[in-house]
Scaffold this active site. Structure first.
Site, short mmCIF file in Angstrom:
data_model
loop_
_atom_site.label_atom_id
_atom_site.label_comp_id
_atom_site.label_asym_id
_atom_site.label_seq_id
_atom_site.Cartn_x
_atom_site.Cartn_y
_atom_site.Cartn_z
N ASP A 44 0.78 -1.25 0.00
CA ASP A 44 0.00 0.00 0.00
C ASP A 44 0.82 1.30 0.00
O ASP A 44 0.48 2.25 0.72
CB ASP A 44 -0.97 0.02 1.19
CG ASP A 44 -1.99 -1.12 1.14
OD1 ASP A 44 -1.90 -1.95 0.22
OD2 ASP A 44 -2.87 -1.17 2.01
N ASP B 183 -4.56 -0.81 -1.87
CA ASP B 183 -5.86 -0.64 -1.21
C ASP B 183 -6.79 0.00 -2.25
O ASP B 183 -6.41 0.99 -2.90
CB ASP B 183 -5.66 0.29 0.00
CG ASP B 183 -6.60 0.01 1.16
OD1 ASP B 183 -6.90 -1.16 1.43
OD2 ASP B 183 -7.04 1.00 1.80
N HIS C 244 -17.41 3.13 0.56
CA HIS C 244 -17.03 1.87 1.22
C HIS C 244 -17.42 1.90 2.70
O HIS C 244 -17.36 2.94 3.35
CB HIS C 244 -15.51 1.66 1.08
CG HIS C 244 -15.05 0.31 1.49
ND1 HIS C 244 -14.28 0.09 2.61
CD2 HIS C 244 -15.26 -0.91 0.93
CE1 HIS C 244 -14.03 -1.21 2.72
NE2 HIS C 244 -14.60 -1.84 1.72
N LYS D 196 -7.11 -4.96 -3.08
CA LYS D 196 -7.87 -5.50 -1.95
C LYS D 196 -8.80 -4.43 -1.40
O LYS D 196 -8.56 -3.24 -1.61
CB LYS D 196 -6.91 -5.98 -0.85
CG LYS D 196 -6.07 -4.84 -0.30
CD LYS D 196 -5.02 -5.33 0.66
CE LYS D 196 -4.16 -4.21 1.17
NZ LYS D 196 -4.86 -3.15 1.89
N CYS E 251 -2.21 -2.83 7.53
CA CYS E 251 -2.09 -3.74 6.38
C CYS E 251 -0.84 -4.60 6.42
O CYS E 251 -0.88 -5.76 6.02
CB CYS E 251 -2.23 -2.95 5.09
SG CYS E 251 -3.94 -2.33 4.92
C1 VGL Z 1 -4.73 0.71 5.61
C2 VGL Z 1 -6.28 1.64 6.99
C3 VGL Z 1 -7.26 1.53 6.01
C4 VGL Z 1 -3.31 0.27 5.42
C5 VGL Z 1 -5.68 0.58 4.62
O1 VGL Z 1 -2.84 0.21 4.25
O2 VGL Z 1 -2.63 0.01 6.43
N1 VGL Z 1 -5.04 1.23 6.79
N2 VGL Z 1 -6.94 0.99 4.83
ZN ZN Z 2 -8.36 1.02 3.29
#
Ligand code: VGL
Ligand code: ZN
Length: 227
Positions: free
Chosen positions: A31, A69, A75, A129, A174
């Site tokens: 991410d 992400d 969402h 994802k 993540c």
């Molecule tokens: C993430 C919060 C929401 C991450 C993704 O990549 O850690 N954190 N979506």
């Molecule tokens: Zn997210």
């Protein structure tokens, strides 16, 4: 590498880990997207520090996979989808407790784009994802309902990749969930700590490290890799 450590009256040698990735090792870059970097919708403190670290690290791996992400508008993990709620509040979802986030990484937006400063054109796979409206997915292996698989474990097995090294954002969400699920799926798992940065909300970073190390995740640093 052997390092000499001088102590009064004796000289001790201890072996520092020196990691040389092989064709069984993969770097999973989690991410590293505009929304998680400074100026982004869910900026991780000091998040841009991972970019040069990850770029350097990637150079020593034959296999690199990126995750992205990738949420639809509205969402269910967004605070804006829950009237009266604010970012970082918690709610109960059918699959368990869920942190509510600012709108981030909306499909097709500039915020969801992988950082243009990431310089890994060789990356062989991008795993998206969190694309189902009602289910979040911190993990690159398995969604938050804990049943829907992303297919990554199958990909790694088919390609003979046995050891997963994790870097990116965010350590306590993540990265941590991916590390944990990779262990569950039977892989050897290493988190490159200084190539990650954390959100750290409500004690999440300490909790994540405990959960990861209890599960058998090995904590390493970029200096542990052969130059
Ligand atoms: C993430 C919060 C929401 C991450 C993704 O990549 O850690 N954190 N979506
Ligand atoms: Zn997210």
């Amino acid at each position: 590498m052997l390092t000499a450590v001088n102590r009064p009256g004796r000289v001790r040698y201890h072996r520092r880990m020196e990691i040389v990735p092989t064709d069984r090792d993969v770097l999973l870059v989690v991410d590293v997207q505009n929304d998680f970097l400074p100026g982004g919708a869910l900026a991780v403190p000091d998040g841009d520090a991972v970019v040069p670290a990850v770029n350097r690290l990637a150079g020593s791996f034959q296999h690199v996979i990126l995750s992205q992400d990738w949420h639809p508008p509205g969402h269910l993990s967004f605070a804006s989808s829950h009237p009266g709620k604010a970012p970082f509040d918690m709610i109960d979802m059918p699959y368990g407790p869920q942190v509510l986030w600012p709108d981030h990484c909306v499909q097709g937006t500039l915020g969801a784009t992988i950082s243009p400063w990431l310089d890994i054109p060789r990356a062989e796979l991008v795993v998206r994802k969190g694309y189902r409206h009602d289910v979040d997915s911190y993990s690159v292996f398995c969604e938050a309902d804990r049943t829907t698989r992303t297919g990554l474990a199958g990909y790694l097995r088919e390609r003979g990749l046995a050891r997963v090294y994790l870097a990116g954002l965010a350590t306590d969400f993540c990265v941590a969930w991916s590390a944990f699920d990779a262990i569950e799926a039977g892989f050897a798992v290493y988190v490159v700590e200084d190539a990650c940065r954390a959100i750290d909300t409500g004690g999440s970073l300490a909790a994540a490290w405990k959960r990861m190390t209890d599960a058998g995740v090995i904590r390493v640093a970029t200096r542990d890799f052969a130059a």
